[in-house]
Design an enzyme around this catalytic site. Sequence first.
Site, PDB file in Angstrom:
ATOM      1  CD  GLU A 284     -50.115  -4.936  79.367  1.00 17.21           C
ATOM      2  OE1 GLU A 284     -51.094  -5.284  80.055  1.00 17.21           O
ATOM      3  OE2 GLU A 284     -49.294  -5.770  78.893  1.00 17.21           O
TER       4      GLU A 284
ATOM      5  CG  HIS B 251     -54.191  -8.487  82.869  1.00 18.09           C
ATOM      6  ND1 HIS B 251     -54.448  -7.133  82.851  1.00 18.09           N
ATOM      7  CD2 HIS B 251     -53.019  -8.652  82.210  1.00 18.09           C
ATOM      8  CE1 HIS B 251     -53.469  -6.509  82.204  1.00 18.09           C
ATOM      9  NE2 HIS B 251     -52.584  -7.418  81.808  1.00 18.09           N
ATOM     10  CD  GLU B 252     -51.206 -11.821  81.988  1.00 18.01           C
ATOM     11  OE1 GLU B 252     -50.970 -11.498  80.800  1.00 18.01           O
ATOM     12  OE2 GLU B 252     -50.869 -11.098  82.954  1.00 18.01           O
TER      13      GLU B 252
ATOM     14  CG  ASP C   3     -37.694  -4.373  79.905  1.00 16.56           C
ATOM     15  OD1 ASP C   3     -38.831  -4.550  79.416  1.00 16.56           O
ATOM     16  OD2 ASP C   3     -36.835  -5.274  79.978  1.00 16.56           O
TER      17      ASP C   3
ATOM     18  CD  GLU D 199     -49.264 -10.249  77.182  1.00  8.17           C
ATOM     19  OE1 GLU D 199     -48.884 -10.455  78.357  1.00  8.17           O
ATOM     20  OE2 GLU D 199     -49.061  -9.183  76.579  1.00  8.17           O
TER      21      GLU D 199
ATOM     22  CE1 TYR E 113     -48.794  -2.491  82.691  1.00 11.49           C
ATOM     23  CE2 TYR E 113     -50.539  -4.128  82.816  1.00 11.49           C
ATOM     24  CZ  TYR E 113     -49.209  -3.805  82.635  1.00 11.49           C
ATOM     25  OH  TYR E 113     -48.300  -4.802  82.402  1.00 11.49           O
TER      26      TYR E 113
ATOM     27  CG  HIS F 141     -52.705  -9.330  77.311  1.00 12.59           C
ATOM     28  ND1 HIS F 141     -52.509  -8.093  76.737  1.00 12.59           N
ATOM     29  CD2 HIS F 141     -52.211  -9.242  78.574  1.00 12.59           C
ATOM     30  CE1 HIS F 141     -51.923  -7.285  77.630  1.00 12.59           C
ATOM     31  NE2 HIS F 141     -51.741  -7.960  78.748  1.00 12.59           N
TER      32      HIS F 141
HETATM   33  N1  BES Z   1     -47.737  -8.283  79.311  1.00 12.47           N
HETATM   34  C1  BES Z   1     -47.708  -8.036  80.704  1.00 12.47           C
HETATM   35  C2  BES Z   1     -46.370  -8.316  81.328  1.00 12.47           C
HETATM   36  C3  BES Z   1     -45.212  -7.556  80.718  1.00 12.47           C
HETATM   37  C4  BES Z   1     -45.338  -6.247  80.308  1.00 12.47           C
HETATM   38  C5  BES Z   1     -44.006  -8.176  80.559  1.00 12.47           C
HETATM   39  C6  BES Z   1     -44.261  -5.578  79.737  1.00 12.47           C
HETATM   40  C7  BES Z   1     -42.937  -7.512  79.992  1.00 12.47           C
HETATM   41  C8  BES Z   1     -43.059  -6.205  79.581  1.00 12.47           C
HETATM   42  C9  BES Z   1     -48.789  -8.840  81.439  1.00 12.47           C
HETATM   43  O1  BES Z   1     -49.959  -8.984  80.722  1.00 12.47           O
HETATM   44  C10 BES Z   1     -49.160  -8.094  82.686  1.00 12.47           C
HETATM   45  O2  BES Z   1     -49.644  -7.007  82.573  1.00 12.47           O
HETATM   46  N2  BES Z   1     -48.955  -8.686  83.845  1.00 12.47           N
HETATM   47  C11 BES Z   1     -49.340  -8.107  85.110  1.00 12.47           C
HETATM   48  C12 BES Z   1     -50.637  -8.744  85.544  1.00 12.47           C
HETATM   49  C13 BES Z   1     -51.637  -7.843  86.119  1.00 12.47           C
HETATM   50  C14 BES Z   1     -51.809  -6.482  85.553  1.00 12.47           C
HETATM   51  C15 BES Z   1     -52.958  -8.533  86.363  1.00 12.47           C
HETATM   52  C16 BES Z   1     -48.249  -8.395  86.112  1.00 12.47           C
HETATM   53  O3  BES Z   1     -47.290  -9.067  85.771  1.00 12.47           O
HETATM   54  O4  BES Z   1     -48.341  -7.954  87.245  1.00 12.47           O
HETATM   55 ZN    ZN Z   2     -51.027  -7.176  80.552  1.00  4.82          ZN
END
Ligand code: BES
Ligand code: ZN
Length: 615
Positions: free
Chosen positions: A322, A299-300, A379, A275, A387, A303
């Site tokens: 999330e 989703h993004e 991580d 995002e 989520y 954010h």
């Molecule tokens: N912010 C996250 C991706 C992220 C989280 C990167 C933690 C690094 C560390 C992003 O908004 C996300 O949740 N992406 C999901 C999309 C989905 C839930 C629709 C993904 O990448 O799968």
């Molecule tokens: Zn997210």
Amino acid sequence: MAPTKDPNTLSNHLEFSTAHTAISLTLSFSKSSLYGEVELTLKALADGLKQVVLDTSFLDVRAVAVNGKGAKWNVGNRVEPYGSPLKVDLEKAVNSQDEVIVKVTWDTTDKCTALQWMTPEQTSGKRHPYMFSQCQAIHARSLYPCQDTPSIKSTFDFSIRSPLPVCASGLPTGVHHFVPATSPSEPGTLAYTFRQPIPMPSYLMAIASGDIANAAVGPRSLVYAGPEELLRCKRELEDDVETFIKTAESLIYAYEWTTYNVLILPPSFPYGGMENPCITFATPTIISGDKSNVDVIAHELAHSWSGNLVSNASWEHFWLNEGWTTYIERRIQGKVHGDKHFHFSAIIGWKAFKESVELFGADHEFTKLVIDLRGKDPDDAFSSIPYEKGFNFLYYLDRLVGRERWDAFIPHYFSTYRRKSLTSFDFKDTLLSFFSKDSEASAALAKVDWDTWFYKPGLPEKPDFDTTLADACYALAESWQALNSSNSSFKPSPSDISGWTSGQIVVFLERITDFSTPLRKDLVELMRDEYGFLKSENAEILSRFLTVGLKAKDEKLYGKTAEVLGGWGRMKFVRPLYRLLNECDRELALKTFAKNKDFYHPICRGVVMKDLGIN
Ligand code: BES
Ligand code: ZN
């Protein structure tokens, strides 16, 4: 809001706060590194402060100045997994409200975890190199020295010199010729400038550069992609982006970041979406030709409020980013496509939630809503849990006070913490005080067992989701299960799934992988032939079908699995497929990884190595 220490930063963020970041970067594709100069405007938060400590990770720091004068500084020993503190001494102690300008110059190194540098051969166009960043959660410090904590927010000015077009998480303010200064630059280099007037945390700092073109997909939206992919990307997104923005605005309040653009990255992008303000970074696997994966964009986009305007104060409260975003995303889907879709998405989410809990173990710290990350790498805690436990908590509160009252709380919450960062405790206080004069809502909220929700590991009670859209998927899976135990006359045919959304196919396939006995190999092949899953261009479907096949130990699918593992770098698909391939044929899994490791982003490379137990 008493500021609390973020355990995942080495910076002294309780003593200084970055108000503005002026960053200037010169990209070198030939060296796969960049040279940077940053000016951090820091505000003192206490009296008698004599030192600024910044986060760095594998940076080659060249020089540091304070208020325009060379300063005494040193880079401390590396502390895993947080990097090396850059300690800058101030000539004269400063007091609360004083400003100091710390200027640092550095080069990134080949150990930089935030950046992926790609050769022309690794791109789809094959003619130009490409680079992109991914800073969340704590990789910004490997790109530039900063207070790398989401509790600190700063406005930004970017100036990025590159021989190829540049995208960044700000509003573009121009493309400039310049007089080559300190460092020599590659031919054709221009300076691309951006401004981010809304304060944002370091993890939202983002850049990409390559052969990137753009096209409009809405009145305030562009899609950026390689010229060859541009039209396909535009078609995929143009009907939905503005609808999503308007819907989110009706739930919360007006979109503040001026533009909402999407950059479609090369296939090695490790996430579905990221995002980054003004410009979401997204995997090309969402461009499936049938708009079936645009939920990632909802989703993004969500954010933009939850996470970007209102941010978690540390990664221990990641559910505030999330969980809220997942909740808003599903409310958008519900408003656009009908309430059944809110529930259908929640059902898919619950399954991912359950699997994450099983993978960690039901007592694991990382299955809690609010987690302890002292000494840990955020991580490693990443999973569906923040989520889905976050979503389920908010959905529980929504039902508890009633939709009408809850919908009045949403804009209140996002106004209260706009341009700020908060913890779970701030959330609780704000919720309770908002409803304090409403005796009925207060009585309902008195029933909330906050400690259980925040700190009890594992799954909460499963709500009664509306299963209208899922029922057909479950029924078909049951027919296959009966066939699998040879007591059925079911004859599969393509009509079984005609008119299904790709989401329904995903639910069907996931139900199949849930069987206690794997599908017989001959049935995997029958499914492949009748439903055509192996030819699917939709990564969500293909990856789930391969999962069914690998669980069945169908050798015929090992080769295809190895092939897709060389085509995608999105961790959501890559990690489970490597884990399964490893169980089926370790040698092939290792060979596939060795062959593709340069294709993956450093973050993905690192976790797959952990998953496969190689070092
Ligand atoms: N912010 C996250 C991706 C992220 C989280 C990167 C933690 C690094 C560390 C992003 O908004 C996300 O949740 N992406 C999901 C999309 C989905 C839930 C629709 C993904 O990448 O799968
Ligand atoms: Zn997210």
